[in-house]
Scaffold this active site. Structure first.
Site, PDB file in Angstrom:
ATOM      1  N   LEU A 164       0.876  -1.163   0.000  1.00 44.46           N
ATOM      2  CA  LEU A 164       0.000   0.000   0.000  1.00 44.46           C
ATOM      3  C   LEU A 164       0.913   1.211   0.000  1.00 44.46           C
ATOM      4  O   LEU A 164       1.834   1.301   0.816  1.00 44.46           O
ATOM      5  CB  LEU A 164      -0.913  -0.010   1.232  1.00 44.46           C
ATOM      6  CG  LEU A 164      -2.021   1.038   1.287  1.00 44.46           C
ATOM      7  CD1 LEU A 164      -2.968   0.907   0.099  1.00 44.46           C
ATOM      8  CD2 LEU A 164      -2.811   0.916   2.597  1.00 44.46           C
ATOM      9  N   ASP A 165       0.679   2.137  -0.915  1.00 43.51           N
ATOM     10  CA  ASP A 165       1.598   3.256  -1.104  1.00 43.51           C
ATOM     11  C   ASP A 165       1.819   4.056   0.177  1.00 43.51           C
ATOM     12  O   ASP A 165       0.949   4.126   1.051  1.00 43.51           O
ATOM     13  CB  ASP A 165       1.075   4.207  -2.182  1.00 43.51           C
ATOM     14  CG  ASP A 165       1.113   3.587  -3.569  1.00 43.51           C
ATOM     15  OD1 ASP A 165       1.917   2.676  -3.782  1.00 43.51           O
ATOM     16  OD2 ASP A 165       0.324   4.027  -4.424  1.00 43.51           O
ATOM     17  N   PHE A 166       2.982   4.679   0.256  1.00 41.03           N
ATOM     18  CA  PHE A 166       3.373   5.507   1.391  1.00 41.03           C
ATOM     19  C   PHE A 166       2.328   6.575   1.702  1.00 41.03           C
ATOM     20  O   PHE A 166       2.025   6.854   2.864  1.00 41.03           O
ATOM     21  CB  PHE A 166       4.729   6.151   1.064  1.00 41.03           C
ATOM     22  CG  PHE A 166       5.304   7.039   2.131  1.00 41.03           C
ATOM     23  CD1 PHE A 166       5.690   6.523   3.356  1.00 41.03           C
ATOM     24  CD2 PHE A 166       5.486   8.397   1.899  1.00 41.03           C
ATOM     25  CE1 PHE A 166       6.240   7.333   4.339  1.00 41.03           C
ATOM     26  CE2 PHE A 166       6.037   9.220   2.864  1.00 41.03           C
ATOM     27  CZ  PHE A 166       6.411   8.684   4.091  1.00 41.03           C
ATOM     28  N   SER A 209      -0.888   6.447   0.896  1.00 44.03           N
ATOM     29  CA  SER A 209      -2.237   5.882   0.982  1.00 44.03           C
ATOM     30  C   SER A 209      -2.455   5.325   2.378  1.00 44.03           C
ATOM     31  O   SER A 209      -1.503   5.057   3.114  1.00 44.03           O
ATOM     32  CB  SER A 209      -2.435   4.790  -0.067  1.00 44.03           C
ATOM     33  OG  SER A 209      -2.299   5.316  -1.372  1.00 44.03           O
TER      34      SER A 209
END
Length: 212
Positions: free
Chosen positions: A47-49, A51
């Protein structure tokens, strides 16, 4: 049975236990190690930084593969705050699939939703009185790099805030940012290997001699 950790990843936390910047001299970023101390578990997917929301972790390789492998096509549902008043045409394009630089996305489920009752983000999303925002619920079955953000930008509505609510059957229901709970997952037994008839080697003919 395998242990599964359901973690509500806060904004600006890496989906890993160490920061690669550690040897570069740059300031390090918050990692999973700041929130989870259980040894031997690893994220099943990323999961993106920038997000937020549901991240699954496990120490079981088969379960990790079942969740994270693109071949499994496990659906993931996101709550997405976008810049602008989302249109029916934009939602229809998301449902049909969007052409990105790395190819067309699979058809998605995309509906407009009321602003969800969620935690305040730190720092908050920048508010501009002259520019409205709206929320959509987007379900995809792929995991390309920053896919949701690229999809909404491609239809003209940049993402401002991104929260992953569901992965497969699991949701972040009841979890505040930085909290996790554990579940035990019963993995299906691997399929039995089919054994066909064994070929038998013909014994050598004692009467046959090698000619010189």
């Amino acid at each position: 049975m395998a242990d599964l950790f359901l973690f509500n990843k806060p904004f600006h936390v890496l989906s890993q236990f160490t920061d690669d910047r550690g040897d570069s001299g740059k300031p390090t970023r918050s990692t999973l190690a700041d929130w989870i101390s259980t040894p031997g578990i690893y994220p099943a997917g990323r999961l993106d930084f920038d997000s937020e929301g549901l991240l699954l972790l496990t120490d079981d390789g088969a379960l990790q593969h079942r969740i994270a492998s693109p071949s499994q096509k496990m659906p993931k549902t996101y709550w997405v705050q976008v810049e602008g008043d989302i249109t029916g045409n934009a939602l229809a394009r998301l449902r049909q699939g969007v052409e990105l630089k790395d190819g067309r996305t699979r058809p998605a489920q995309a509906v407009r939703m009321a602003a969800p009752t969620v935690w305040d983000r730190t720092p908050p999303v920048r508010y501009r009185e002259s520019v409205p925002t709206s929320w959509i619920e987007l379900t995809i079955s792929e995991g390309r790099n920053r896919q949701v953000r690229r999809m909404t930008a491609a239809v003209g509505f940049p993402t401002l805030r991104l929260i992953r609510f569901r992965i497969g059957q699991w949701t972040l229901e009841g979890l505040s940012p930085g909290e996790y709970r554990t579940e035990q997952v019963n993995l299906p037994a691997p399929p039995a290997r089919k054994s066909g008839p064994r070929s038998r080697k013909r014994p050598p003919n004692p009467r046959r001699t090698k000619s010189s």
